[in-house]
Design a protein around this motif. Structure first.
Motif, short mmCIF file in Angstrom:
data_model
loop_
_atom_site.label_atom_id
_atom_site.label_comp_id
_atom_site.label_asym_id
_atom_site.label_seq_id
_atom_site.Cartn_x
_atom_site.Cartn_y
_atom_site.Cartn_z
N GLN A 125 21.30 -36.64 -24.43
CA GLN A 125 20.34 -36.94 -23.37
C GLN A 125 19.84 -35.67 -22.69
N LEU A 126 20.67 -34.64 -22.66
CA LEU A 126 20.23 -33.35 -22.12
C LEU A 126 19.14 -32.75 -23.00
N VAL A 127 19.31 -32.90 -24.32
CA VAL A 127 18.27 -32.45 -25.24
C VAL A 127 16.97 -33.20 -24.97
N GLU A 128 17.10 -34.49 -24.79
CA GLU A 128 15.93 -35.36 -24.62
C GLU A 128 15.21 -35.07 -23.31
N ARG A 129 15.96 -34.85 -22.26
CA ARG A 129 15.34 -34.70 -20.94
C ARG A 129 14.89 -33.26 -20.65
N VAL A 130 15.56 -32.27 -21.23
CA VAL A 130 15.31 -30.89 -20.82
C VAL A 130 14.87 -30.00 -21.97
N TRP A 131 15.67 -29.91 -23.02
CA TRP A 131 15.50 -28.85 -24.00
C TRP A 131 14.33 -29.06 -24.96
N ARG A 132 14.15 -30.30 -25.39
CA ARG A 132 13.23 -30.55 -26.51
C ARG A 132 11.79 -30.16 -26.17
N ASP A 133 11.39 -30.31 -24.93
CA ASP A 133 9.99 -30.08 -24.55
C ASP A 133 9.74 -28.66 -24.05
N GLN A 134 10.76 -27.82 -24.05
CA GLN A 134 10.60 -26.46 -23.55
C GLN A 134 10.37 -25.49 -24.71
N ASP A 135 9.58 -24.45 -24.42
CA ASP A 135 9.35 -23.41 -25.40
C ASP A 135 10.30 -22.25 -25.11
N LEU A 136 11.34 -22.10 -25.93
CA LEU A 136 12.34 -21.08 -25.68
C LEU A 136 11.75 -19.68 -25.81
N ASN A 137 10.80 -19.52 -26.68
CA ASN A 137 10.23 -18.19 -26.90
C ASN A 137 9.53 -17.65 -25.67
N THR A 138 8.98 -18.55 -24.86
CA THR A 138 8.28 -18.10 -23.65
C THR A 138 9.21 -17.30 -22.76
N TYR A 139 10.46 -17.68 -22.73
CA TYR A 139 11.42 -16.99 -21.87
C TYR A 139 12.39 -16.13 -22.69
N SER A 140 12.03 -15.86 -23.93
CA SER A 140 12.81 -14.96 -24.80
C SER A 140 14.25 -15.46 -24.95
N LEU A 141 14.38 -16.73 -25.26
CA LEU A 141 15.70 -17.32 -25.46
C LEU A 141 15.92 -17.61 -26.94
N LEU A 142 17.09 -17.30 -27.42
CA LEU A 142 17.45 -17.62 -28.80
C LEU A 142 18.01 -19.02 -28.92
N ALA A 143 18.66 -19.50 -27.86
CA ALA A 143 19.30 -20.82 -27.91
C ALA A 143 19.63 -21.29 -26.51
N VAL A 144 19.80 -22.58 -26.40
CA VAL A 144 20.42 -23.20 -25.22
C VAL A 144 21.60 -24.02 -25.73
N PHE A 145 22.58 -24.23 -24.87
CA PHE A 145 23.79 -24.92 -25.35
C PHE A 145 24.50 -25.62 -24.22
N ALA A 146 25.34 -26.56 -24.60
CA ALA A 146 26.23 -27.26 -23.67
C ALA A 146 27.55 -27.50 -24.36
N VAL A 170 30.08 -27.13 -19.42
CA VAL A 170 29.49 -25.81 -19.20
C VAL A 170 28.19 -25.76 -19.98
N VAL A 171 27.14 -25.27 -19.34
CA VAL A 171 25.84 -25.14 -20.01
C VAL A 171 25.41 -23.68 -19.96
N GLY A 172 24.46 -23.33 -20.83
CA GLY A 172 24.03 -21.94 -20.82
C GLY A 172 22.88 -21.67 -21.76
N VAL A 173 22.50 -20.41 -21.79
CA VAL A 173 21.42 -19.96 -22.66
C VAL A 173 21.89 -18.71 -23.38
N LYS A 174 21.19 -18.39 -24.47
CA LYS A 174 21.46 -17.16 -25.21
C LYS A 174 20.19 -16.32 -25.18
N LEU A 175 20.29 -15.19 -24.52
CA LEU A 175 19.13 -14.33 -24.32
C LEU A 175 18.89 -13.46 -25.55
#
Length: 1155
Positions: free
Chosen positions: A742-763, A844-849
């Protein structure tokens, strides 16, 4: 146009850099040649308030650029904080995940960990487990005593009369050098079939027992054959015990003759070199065979003790030390006219592994000179034993004297110190082959309740340095039922491959009498033992309800851990116990010392403390709050503790009952299970599942993809209420699968990671799910799939805010390879969930820069530009500008360093491949300044469980590996050839033809075994963490004519330190480099540690005296002078491979066992 003054190191092109003026004297010139000083320059740190620092920061007219002012750098820091927080709010999804949990509130319940109830329940379960082993032990000990009492001694018994399974037979069949093959005596050995048993990690046969006999004991002797005869009856008792308790592991009887009979049968793990295993030297046997000991070893080093005799003495002392356990205390001294300790220990010290190592090394330095002075030696020994101002065993007291002989009986010393009560036993050892009168030595032993032994050669050392245990066992035997108490050992490595175990021991007594009215026999028959694997005890502790940072531990009376998550020895020497102190398993402080003392004393307790903990990867230190709760484990010497962080007071338990009732099909049909299937990964992100024991039939695998495949296949067959599965683990896994989707559905799927120079998001979740989005990012995911074993997960729970984790880099490895933007920096934070008044952190949630992109972004954020598209600000020659991290990156160093001192980001492109390294390896001068300014502090500790490469072979150690090497003069001397030394050497050389590996560096280790590849050692660890400084300020690193300005500031809500500094002006200001990596160490100085010993308690029972003890059997055997005919016969027997018969002087004690 005015040309700015040249500054040191400013010859490279780029913006000019200010030469800081000396007050009233204009710009400072470049330093001229300086005369070398006597030592390396040490940078001085001048801390200046901002207002006083301003004149140094800007020098109008001197240059176009100046060092940025403090408010400018604080502005940059705020921009960095806002950027990090913004990205984490958008992509981390902390708030959204909280809402998802609340929306699914009907799918889980919040349970509470009640520490006192938990620890009492676990302690009770462990007590019940051990009690079942105690009952089996008692049945075995009683049966053994009755079998031996009913046994009729047979003088004419032969090998072919006894049928038994020789555990070493298979190994000996493959060894062409074995003496049994040469004799062809295999008729009495059974041949068995074995089946693999996972409980034993071995192939076993449940219908028979196995027998192991030490290599240096003749299997065909009358004593051994009679021993095999009566112990055969134990087989049925072993089998019955297992029928009553199928969980029993090894059941062992260790005989005082050296015979080991164990059940179930399995082939012996014989090394490739000679097998020197002797049950009487195992930790569990030593502990069960006698009460604790205070021992003083005195060694004659007078001039007559030289060459081979001195070598025999050194080896004998080392072998004697190996018969001592951590319950014993010892000191070693040498004497001639005077007595002195061989080491730095001036009083009795605990006979632990490290202290014994000091003794063994010191003994090798003994040199023979002077005349024999027994009086000096014994007076020193008695003074040691009478010292009551130190910690000691306070039970058996004894003096062990090694000498080549003498005439003085020192009766006056015994009258003064030991008579009439004779509380100290005296054991004397005549070492070497000589013609001295040994009557005085026999008299000393016999009049002081001891025993006299002779050690004429290397082959007699092992047997004669352990036989004294039989004498110490006399009061125990005479005490009868009172002494029949089960003792539980320290942790040690099982010789048959079971892993780490503890053993319950019970002594077995000889109940025979010579006839009606005769005195009771006072010999110990041996020790009965039953192993309990540590893994079986761990299974009784809560697995996953305590959270990632909660755990259960247990300690014994020495303070050594029985259970602890940090008990992980890298290499194990099965001959030594595993002795890790609780204060070495954790970072020591006063609160833990108090907790340890209370546990040793058998008290209950609870205490909340602020303490330091080491991260799982041992790179970081965190200051945390922990709740300690402890209770004793009744009927044992152990105490159990529970450690919980405050946020682990509550935990989630999935409540999928509605779904389960609706679906009576396999679990794979449950809602949310589909998101575990690889077919969903492309749209929902890759899922790693923790490799937990969800079901009994689930095949484990180190490859997470394969493990997930095995899991899915099993779920196709298993119904939700299956009894073979752990419903708590299984249901929580499925719950967290749906929640993270549900986190993927509500937050991650519609975001463009490249805009913020992210390699990944995770939980990652407590339930064991780690979801990485997008799916392709999983290819570079290197974190542990078990969240509880992932450093980022555990650190995020223990810290507030955003935790940066750069890729791990070792200084010895090549730099990072920045290709295809695959190198990332992990940023994580815990999700704190409040449900009513209950607070917990279930995820725990996070991003990979993207490292390169964020390094460029870092430059912009720490510059005078407001955004990346704005052109760089140019500074004209007549205008005044502050340097920034982008335009002036050739003169200004800007870095982000984490709380462990590791580089995270830099404005220097050439430093990008050094991200993850300790900053002292990047800029030693600046890191030292940060440390000296209290931005960092450090913690040093020792890892006693490390593994190191093997040391070159040497002649030091406990095993009989050295021989006397005669000089050329000796060979040319006719008198030498007729001496005892020559014949002794001849005997050893011939013995070596058969047992050649006795002369190797370490005879008890197998070639190619882990012990030969690496050995246990001590490593010194140093970790850095943020100090007390939380403000921002500027400082000057002053180093003679070279100096550097720097500014440092903590970034709010992160574990980062923002540092801006001038680049080094001169290379001659070399600072001492701070070290962070592990280094090999000898550990803390043992000589100092023994002056402040840690608190401990000995066993509650002591048997060192009995008024009815018969001391007449004290080794009055005749001496064994070298006879030419006898010695030549011995050598011929050895050459022919015939079994060496026991020496006459060592048989007296053993031969009396059948009486």
């Amino acid at each position: 146009m005015a040309v700015p003054a040249r500054t040191c190191g400013a010859s490279r092109p780029g913006p000019a850099r200010i030469a800081r003026p000396w007050p009233g004297r204009g710009p400072r010139p470049c330093p001229g040649p300086r005369r070398p000083e006597s030592g390396p320059l040490r940078p001085r740190l001048l801390l200046l308030p901002p207002l006083l620092l301003l004149p140094l920061l800007a020098a109008p007219g001197a240059s176009a650029y100046s060092f940025p002012q403090q408010h400018t750098m604080q502005h940059w820091a705020r921009r960095l904080e806002q950027e990090i927080d913004g990205v984490m709010r958008i992509f981390g999804g902390v708030q959204q995940l909280r809402e998802i949990y609340k929306d699914n509130r009907n799918l889980f319940e919040v349970q509470e960990n009640e520490p006192q109830k938990l620890v009492e329940k676990v302690a009770g379960d462990i007590e019940n487990l051990l009690d079942r082993k105690v009952q089996a032990l008692k049945r075995l000990a009683d049966a053994a005593e009755n079998f031996q009492k009913a046994h009729h001694w047979q003088d004419n018994i032969k090998e072919e009369d006894i049928m038994y399974y020789d555990a070493k037979a298979d190994a000996e069949l493959d060894d062409p050098e074995t003496e049994d093959m040469e004799r062809g005596s295999k008729t009495s050995t059974l041949r068995l079939d074995f089946m693999e048993d996972p409980n034993f990690k071995n192939k076993v046969n449940y219908s028979y027992t196995a027998v192991q006999i030490p290599t240096d004991i003749y299997k065909g002797s009358t004593i051994i054959l009679n021993e095999l005869n009566w112990t055969e009856a134990l087989e049925n008792v072993f089998i019955e015990n297992r029928r009553q308790d199928p969980t029993l592991l090894w059941q062992v009887f260790g005989s005082a003759t050296g015979v080991t009979r164990y059940y179930p049968a399995t082939p012996w793990r014989a090394p490739k070199k000679i097998d020197l295993y002797d049950v009487r030297r195992r930790p569990w046997y030593i502990q069960g065979a006698s009460s604790p000991k205070d021992m003083v070893i005195i060694v004659d080093v007078s001039g007559s003790v030289s060459g081979l005799t001195l070598k025999l003495m050194k080896t004998s002392v080392c072998e004697m030390l190996d018969t001592l356990s951590d319950d014993d205390y010892v000191n070693v001294a040498s004497f001639n006219e005077k007595a002195q300790p061989v080491s730095c220990f001036t009083h009795l010290v605990q006979a632990n592994v490290r202290n014994k190592k000091v003794f063994k090394e010191a003994v090798q330095g003994m040199v023979a000179k002077g005349t024999t002075g027994y009086k000096a030696g014994f007076e020193y020994a008695f003074d040691q034993l009478q010292n009551s101002n130190i910690t000691r065993a306070n039970c058996n007291k004894m003096i062990m004297m090694f000498t080549d002989g003498g005439e003085d009986r020192v009766q006056d010393v015994f009258e003064k110190y030991n008579w009439p009560n004779r509380t100290v036993r005296v054991f004397t050892f005549s070492v070497g082959q000589h013609n001295y009168d040994v009557t005085p030595l026999q008299w000393m032993a016999c009049t002081n309740k001891g025993y006299y032994f002779e050690i004429p050669s290397i082959g007699a050392i092992r047997i004669n340095t352990q036989e004294y245990l039989d004498v110490l066992g006399r009061p125990m035997v005479l005490a009868g039922k009172e002494a029949k108490q089960v003792q539980w050992t320290n942790v040690y490595e099982d010789a048959l491959g079971l892993g780490l175990v503890v053993t319950g021991t019970l002594p077995v007594f000889n109940l025979t009498q010579d006839g009606p009215g005769e005195k009771k026999n006072q010999l110990i028959l041996g020790v009965m033992g039953i192993d309990v694997a540590l893994n079986d005890i761990k299974r009784l502790t809560p697995n996953y309800t305590l959270g990632a940072n909660g755990y259960v531990f247990a300690i014994d009376l020495n303070g050594y851990v029985l259970l602890h998550p940090n008990l992980k020895p890298q290499t194990i020497n099965f001959r030594e116990p595993v002795t890790l102190d609780f204060l070495d398993a954790e970072l020591e402080d006063e609160n833990k010392e108090e907790i340890r003392r209370s546990m040793i004393d058998g008290n209950k307790g609870h205490k909340q403390i602020k303490t330091l903990v080491k991260s799982l990867d041992e790179r970081y230190i965190d200051e945390v709050i922990r709740n300690y709760t402890w209770v004793p484990i009744r009927s044992t010497n152990y105490s159990l503790g529970l450690v919980l962080p405050p946020y682990s007071t509550f935990y989630l338990q999935a409540n999928l009952s509605d779904q389960i009732l609706q679906v009576k099909l396999p679990i794979s049909k449950l809602k949310d299970f589909e998101f575990l299937l690889p077919s969903s990964f492309e749209s929902e992100g890759h899922v790693f599942i923790a490799p937990r024991e969800y079901c009994k039939d689930l095949n484990a695998s180190d490859n997470n993809t394969e493990f997930l495949k095995n899991f899915i296949e099993l779920m196709e067959k298993v119904t939700p209420d299956s009894k073979q599965c752990n419903n708590f683990l299984l249901h929580n896994l499925i719950l967290d699968t749906g929640i993270t989707q549900q986190l993927v559905e509500r937050v991650w799927r519609d975001q463009d990671l490249n805009t913020y120079s992210l390699l990944a998001v995770f939980a990652a979740t407590d339930g064991g799910i780690t979801r990485v989005f997008p799916n392709k990012a999983a290819e570079d995911w290197t974190e542990n799939p078990e969240p509880f074993n992932a450093s980022f997960y555990r650190r995020s729970l223990d810290n507030h805010g955003y935790i940066f984790k750069p890729p791990h880099q070792d200084a010895l490895l090549r730099p990072l390879e920045l290709e295809n933007d695959t190198v990332g920096i992990l940023v994580s934070t815990a999700v704190e969930l409040s449900l009513g008044r209950r607070t917990l952190r279930p995820a725990v949630v996070g991003v990979k820069l993207d490292l390169e992109a964020w390094a460029e972004k870092f430059k912009v954020l720490a510059s005078n530009r407001t955004h990346q598209d704005q052109p760089q600000k140019q500074c004209g020659p007549s205008s005044h500008c502050e340097m920034d991290c982008e335009v002036n990156n050739e003169d200004l160093l800007c870095v982000l360093i984490d709380d462990g001192g590791f580089l995270v980001l830099s404005n220097q492109n050439h430093q990008w491949d050094q991200v993850g390294r300790f900053f002292s390896e990047v800029d030693a001068n600046l890191m030292l300044a940060l440390y000296n300014n209290s931005f960092y502090t450090r913690k040093e500790s020792y890892d006693y469980q490390a593994a190191c490469a093997p040391q070159p072979p040497g002649n030091l150690g406990a095993a009989p590996r050295g021989v006397f090497v005669p000089t050329i003069a000796d060979f040319l001397n006719l008198a030498w050839w007729t001496s005892a030394a020559a014949w002794s050497l001849f005997q050893q050389l011939l013995y070596g033809l058969i047992y050649h590996s006795w002369f190797q560096a370490d005879p008890a280790e197998a070639e190619g075994s882990p012990e030969t590849r690496e050995s246990s050692c001590v490593m010194k660890q140093t970790q850095y963490y943020f100090g007390s400084v939380n403000a921002s300020y500027n400082a000057i690193i002053d180093c003679g004519n070279c100096s550097r300005l720097f500014h440092a500031q903590r970034l709010t809500n992160t574990n980062l330190l923002f540092v801006v500094a001038e680049k080094p002006l001169c290379s001659q200001c070399e600072a001492g480099r701070l070290l962070q990596k592990e280094t090999h160490s000898d550990g803390p100085e043992q000589c100092e540690l023994v002056q402040r010993p840690r608190y401990r308690r000995g066993p509650h029972i002591c048997f060192d005296y009995n008024a009815t003890e018969d001391t007449s059997d004290c080794g009055r055997g005749a001496s064994f002078p070298p006879s030419l005919g006898v010695l030549v016969s011995l050598q011929l027997l050895l050459l022919l491979g015939l079994p060496p018969r026991p020496q006459p002087q060592v048989r007296a004690l053993v031969a009396s066992r059948h009486l």
